[in-house]
Design an enzyme around this catalytic site. Structure first.
Site, PDB file in Angstrom:
ATOM      1  N   GLY A  40     -15.943   1.139  -9.331  1.00 27.45           N
ATOM      2  CA  GLY A  40     -15.011   0.341  -9.932  1.00 27.45           C
ATOM      3  C   GLY A  40     -14.955   0.495 -11.157  1.00 27.45           C
ATOM      4  N   ASP A  41     -13.817  -0.306 -11.647  1.00 26.49           N
ATOM      5  CA  ASP A  41     -13.207   0.134 -13.077  1.00 26.49           C
ATOM      6  C   ASP A  41     -14.203   0.177 -14.370  1.00 26.49           C
ATOM      7  OD1 ASP A  41     -10.515   0.506 -13.660  1.00 26.49           O
ATOM      8  OD2 ASP A  41     -10.509  -1.249 -14.948  1.00 26.49           O
ATOM      9  N   LEU A  42     -14.925  -0.939 -14.334  1.00 26.77           N
ATOM     10  CA  LEU A  42     -16.047  -1.003 -15.354  1.00 26.77           C
ATOM     11  C   LEU A  42     -17.179   0.000 -15.383  1.00 26.77           C
ATOM     12  CD1 LEU A  42     -17.207  -2.971 -17.700  1.00 26.77           C
ATOM     13  CD2 LEU A  42     -18.537  -3.941 -15.900  1.00 26.77           C
ATOM     14  N   LYS A 179     -20.326 -11.242 -16.485  1.00 24.93           N
ATOM     15  CA  LYS A 179     -19.541 -12.597 -16.365  1.00 24.93           C
ATOM     16  C   LYS A 179     -18.369 -12.439 -15.283  1.00 24.93           C
ATOM     17  CE  LYS A 179     -16.245 -11.949 -20.142  1.00 24.93           C
ATOM     18  NZ  LYS A 179     -14.819 -11.946 -19.237  1.00 24.93           N
ATOM     19  N   HIS A 209     -20.763  -8.481 -23.113  1.00 21.35           N
ATOM     20  CA  HIS A 209     -20.890  -7.116 -23.661  1.00 21.35           C
ATOM     21  C   HIS A 209     -20.272  -7.277 -25.176  1.00 21.35           C
ATOM     22  CE1 HIS A 209     -16.016  -7.163 -23.154  1.00 21.35           C
ATOM     23  NE2 HIS A 209     -16.411  -6.181 -23.945  1.00 21.35           N
ATOM     24  N   GLY A 212     -23.006  -6.560 -27.419  1.00 24.57           N
ATOM     25  CA  GLY A 212     -23.556  -5.207 -27.776  1.00 24.57           C
ATOM     26  C   GLY A 212     -22.451  -4.607 -28.626  1.00 24.57           C
ATOM     27  N   HIS A 272     -17.299 -14.672 -25.116  1.00 22.52           N
ATOM     28  CA  HIS A 272     -17.457 -13.818 -26.310  1.00 22.52           C
ATOM     29  C   HIS A 272     -17.300 -14.749 -27.516  1.00 22.52           C
ATOM     30  CE1 HIS A 272     -17.087 -10.974 -23.097  1.00 22.52           C
ATOM     31  NE2 HIS A 272     -15.554 -10.679 -23.345  1.00 22.52           N
ATOM     32  N   LYS A 365      -3.537 -12.386 -24.730  1.00 28.10           N
ATOM     33  CA  LYS A 365      -2.827 -11.323 -24.119  1.00 28.10           C
ATOM     34  C   LYS A 365      -1.702 -11.387 -24.741  1.00 28.10           C
ATOM     35  CE  LYS A 365      -6.142 -10.501 -21.117  1.00 28.10           C
ATOM     36  NZ  LYS A 365      -7.168  -9.254 -21.329  1.00 28.10           N
TER      37      LYS A 365
HETATM   38  C1  BG6 Z   1     -13.480  -8.947 -21.059  1.00 30.71           C
HETATM   39  C2  BG6 Z   1     -12.222  -9.618 -20.691  1.00 30.71           C
HETATM   40  O1  BG6 Z   1     -14.557  -9.343 -21.187  1.00 30.71           O
HETATM   41  O2  BG6 Z   1     -13.118  -8.411 -22.556  1.00 30.71           O
HETATM   42  C3  BG6 Z   1     -11.112  -8.900 -20.907  1.00 30.71           C
HETATM   43  O3  BG6 Z   1     -12.464 -10.095 -19.578  1.00 30.71           O
HETATM   44  C4  BG6 Z   1     -10.796  -8.340 -22.249  1.00 30.71           C
HETATM   45  O4  BG6 Z   1      -9.909  -9.626 -20.383  1.00 30.71           O
HETATM   46  C5  BG6 Z   1     -12.065  -7.461 -22.727  1.00 30.71           C
HETATM   47  O5  BG6 Z   1      -9.592  -7.446 -22.379  1.00 30.71           O
HETATM   48  C6  BG6 Z   1     -12.092  -7.450 -24.152  1.00 30.71           C
HETATM   49  O6  BG6 Z   1     -13.046  -6.508 -24.430  1.00 30.71           O
HETATM   50  P1  BG6 Z   1     -12.709  -5.221 -25.446  1.00 30.71           P
HETATM   51  O7  BG6 Z   1     -14.310  -4.716 -25.519  1.00 30.71           O
HETATM   52  O8  BG6 Z   1     -11.643  -4.393 -25.159  1.00 30.71           O
HETATM   53  O9  BG6 Z   1     -12.675  -5.840 -26.768  1.00 30.71           O
END
Ligand code: BG6
Length: 797
Positions: A40-42, A179, A209, A212, A272, A365
């Site tokens: 997957g992407d992540l 999440k 994340h 982190g 977050h 966004k």
């Molecule tokens: C993710 C969200 O948790 O965090 C995304 O699902 C968002 O929608 C992303 O784009 C942003 O993370 P980062 O690390 O790119 O700031």
């Protein structure tokens, strides 16, 4: 004897210390990492890189590793994807290219792909691990399962792991969950219970994340290492406000199925931004290395959060979103979505430290820039007698004082901690943080970079790499415990419920958003600074159907129209009046408000009386738009209504209240008593240019407004500010502001509610300016603004 005692104590202490060391050290052995959703992407973007990093850091320390990438994809396809990902892994900056290739090859040797679908597949995996461990004469240390899969798959996978893939006795199990953990308190609780039936809480690592991110992870240590400087500053006496911001330029294209479920609040604010809020707001434990103490203090801060209401937030949606959802989810053209892609929320914390300090959380966004930061702005409590050119950044108390945890991107392009030079020189661990080199011309938050002590990480690291290492080292304080998660949902769920039918403001996206998404706050209320351009009207059912929506031109008689259900409409009008009051008081020191009587405004008065603590009543003058010629204590008196529903609940100085003098010399509205002239004089004396800041009007079923009635020429033009008029209904005698003085106001709001008003609302929408037939049609401020507030019954019938 004395010596023997001391010796025994020393021995005991050494033994304890040794025991502590032994306990703290991970027993070494073989570690299996199972990455679920490995194609997957992540996983492709971050997780494989994080695992490679883990291997580089830990492999030389005695552990052996094997990495199992798994997914539902067929073996050939999966192997192909993974081979490509492993090709592109990067090494630390100072690694020679040849060495890097070698390390990548070693890692590739230890990695495999396998399809993992049925419980039998899990059992086979478990057997393979055991066989390998045995074959190589190793001891199994533990297994890490990283769930990089959608949450609907969690329960099934959890069941399979629990039944067929747990390691044997003596080895640990860690499951890592991404999440979203639910969409509201109920679903989060349900998921927690479900997972709790398969895993112990201590086995679960819920990832956010952002915890982190290097700068976020530095917030508590920074507060700890700078206790001395911050002790006196980190509180309501000194902090003006806190901004916790995550702006993105990307939109939700390709993810609308997910996004429709969660929106920006579930996607970013609930997790977050809330975690960051806690790190800023919580009391600092004495010992930061105690996960329990950190969690305990965090939960305490959660408990102090003031509940959110609909007025605590503003929401928006970028214009292209609806089309993206239609395309990606095969929805018809009539489909509308209420999912916010932008939200600004005002949070208050009701404890001694933070009472009254606004915390602004904002994310969206399709905004104009990508940047994340926490900005703590301190109060400016100084006046500098010298001219600005003599101010020295390190000393002047008149320059802004702020601490910024710059999470990344933006003008600075990377993470940093900034402290205004006129605050204090912060202390950061010098092994991992270095001073940022000057970037001439760069300004941040209104000041040149040189005005700050600025530090950035010596080695920038990705959040996932950091978190994977922490999972391996069992650092649970970097993860979300169940209590923490549920506390966050307890906080956010009421707001999500109250916004369920809120129509988000549409915004074009990118730089074109202009000031459309700017917002202002006063008291606990937040509102967009600019009036809306267009309204979407939602139907009466609690579950909105596509057919319930119509896009209305939000204009009525060429002026802005706000239309909603009554409760929402009143809340909106009250918010707008408060905003006008705050603005007028800020600019002129006072606010002149003229109010109509009758039944429609009662709900408004009640709303103003109860929900608007930030209203500057002490500087507000209250006037009447019209009055019936009855004694002031008569229940029919407009003043009586105002008194009962508003005045007795708020603190307006009595000399700021201006009832109409309908009762003079024990007579009611006698011409010769000159009550109208007296009121006009009072207005001329106190109200600059006789221009009220805001006049609230209604509209009668016959088209009358104030006490200006059809077919009666009085008060429609001329110089008189106040007139005596005759109503067709009892009590017939009235006193009223004239149309000219109404039209001099800075703002006029016309409130129209109820089905009874439907016909006249339709009629008036079509007629020209004919005040003699319909006095309301003569309302058009000379240079001020007119806004119509109509509920759906009046507007749509
Ligand atoms: C993710 C969200 O948790 O965090 C995304 O699902 C968002 O929608 C992303 O784009 C942003 O993370 P980062 O690390 O790119 O700031």
């Amino acid at each position: 004897m004395k010596h023997a005692g001391a010796w025994n104590m020393l021995t005991a202490a050494v033994c304890m210390a040794l025991l502590g060391c032994l306990q703290a050290r991970e027993p070494q052995g073989h570690v299996s990492v199972i990455l679920l959703g490995a194609t997957g992407d992540l996983a492709r973007k971050y997780l494989w890189q994080g695992l490679f990093q883990l291997y580089l850091e830990e492999a030389g320390k005695g552990h052996s590793f094997r990495f199992h990438g798994t997914a539902l994809t067929s073996t050939e396809q999966g192997q192909e994807v993974i081979a490509k990902v492993l090709e592109s892994l990067s090494c630390p900056r100072d690694t020679a290219p040849g060495r890097c290739a070698e390390l990548r090859a070693q890692f590739r040797q230890l990695s495999e792909y396998r399809r993992l679908k049925t419980p039998e597949d899990y059992l086979a995996l478990s057997k393979d691990i055991e066989a390998r461990v045995q074959h190589e004469g190793l001891r199994e240390a533990g297994r890490i399962f990283y769930f990089s899969v959608p949450p609907f798959a969690y329960a099934e996978i959890a069941r399979s792991i629990n039944s067929s893939c747990r390691p044997g006795p003596g080895a640990w199990l860690r499951v890592v969950l991404e999440k979203p953990f639910g969409r509201d308190h109920r679903s989060a609780q349900q998921l927690a219970t479900e997972l709790g039936s398969f895993f112990q809480e201590e086995e679960m690592y819920r990832v956010d994340h952002y915890l982190g991110k290097q700068v976020v992870a530095q917030i508590l240590p920074f507060r700890d290492q700078n206790r001395k400087a911050l002790d006196g500053l980190w509180n309501r006496h000194h902090v003006e406000r806190v901004e916790i911001i995550m702006k993105e330029t990307v939109d939700a294209a390709g993810r609308t199925s997910f996004y429709e479920e969660y929106g920006v609040i579930g996607d970013v604010l609930q997790n977050h931004l809330t975690e960051i809020l806690m790190l800023v707001a919580m009391e600092l434990p004495l010992n930061l290395s105690s996960s329990e103490a950190v969690l305990g203090h965090k939960l305490q801060a959660f408990r102090a959060l003031r509940g959110l209401q609909r007025g605590s937030a503003v929401v928006g949606q970028y214009q292209a979103y609806r089309g993206q959802v239609r395309r990606e989810r095969q929805k018809p053209d009539s489909f509308h979505s209420l999912t916010p892609t932008f939200a600004g929320v005002l949070v208050h914390i009701d404890n001694l430290r933070w009472e009254g300090v606004p915390f602004i959380l904002m994310s969206g966004k399709a905004l104009d820039e990508r940047v994340g930061y926490v900005r703590i702005l301190f109060k400016d409590q100084a006046y500098c007698a010298q001219s600005e050119k003599r101010w020295v950044p390190a000393q002047s108390h008149c320059l802004p004082q702020q601490i910024i945890f710059y999470i990344g991107h933006g003008e600075l392009g990377g993470p940093a901690v900034l402290v205004s030079r006129n605050l204090f020189r912060p202390s950061l661990p010098s092994a991992s943080w270095k001073e940022v080199e000057g970037q001439p011309g760069l300004r941040l938050f209104g000041r040149p970079l040189s005005d700050y002590y600025a530090y950035s990480p010596v080695r920038e690291q990705d959040a996932y790499s950091i978190l994977i290492s922490r999972i391996f080292h069992r650092r649970k304080d970097s993860f979300i415990t169940m209590e923490n998660l549920l506390a966050s949902w307890v906080f956010w769920t009421p707001l999500l419920d109250s916004l369920a039918h809120e129509v988000p403001r549409l915004y074009p996206g990118g730089a074109e958003n202009g000031h459309l998404l700017d917002f202002e706050f006063s008291g606990s209320h937040l509102s967009f600074s600019q009036p809306p351009l267009e309204q979407l009207v939602l139907g009466p059912d609690s579950t909105p159907m596509p057919s319930d929506f119509q896009v209305l031109r939000a204009r009525y008689r060429d002026s802005p129209l706000i239309s909603a259900w009554p409760e929402e409409l009143i809340a909106r009008l009250a918010g707008d009046i408060e905003a006008a009051a705050v603005q007028a008081v800020r600019r002129f020191g006072k606010f002149h408000l003229a109010l109509s009587g009758g039944s429609s405004p009662v709900a408004l008065f009640q709303q103003l009386a109860t929900g608007h603590y930030g209203f500057p009543w002490a500087h507000t003058h209250l006037w009447l738009v019209d009055e019936r010629c009855v004694p002031l204590w008569d229940p029919e008196s407009n003043f009586q209504g105002l008194q009962a529903h508003l005045l007795q609940h708020v603190r307006v100085p009595y000399y700021n209240v201006h009832p109409m003098p309908v009762h003079r010399r024990q007579r009611l509205c006698a011409e010769e008593d000159q009550g109208a002239q007296a009121y006009a004089e009072e207005i001329s004396t106190l109200v600059t240019n006789s221009s009220f800041d805001l006049v609230l009007l209604g509209m009668g079923t016959d088209g009358h407004t104030a006490s200006l009635f059809p077919q009666s020429p009085v008060g429609l033009d001329g110089k008189q500010l106040v007139v005596l008029t005759t109503s067709p209904s009892s009590p017939h005698r009235r006193m009223s502001l004239s149309l000219p003085v109404i039209n001099r106001a800075h703002k006029v709001a016309v409130l129209v509610m109820g089905r009874m008003k439907r016909e006249i609302a339709m009629l008036v929408s079509r007629v020209g300016r004919e005040p003699r037939k319909w006095p309301i049609s003569g309302v058009l401020p000379d240079s001020g603004q007119l806004v119509w507030y109509m509920d759906y019954d009046a507007f749509l019938g």
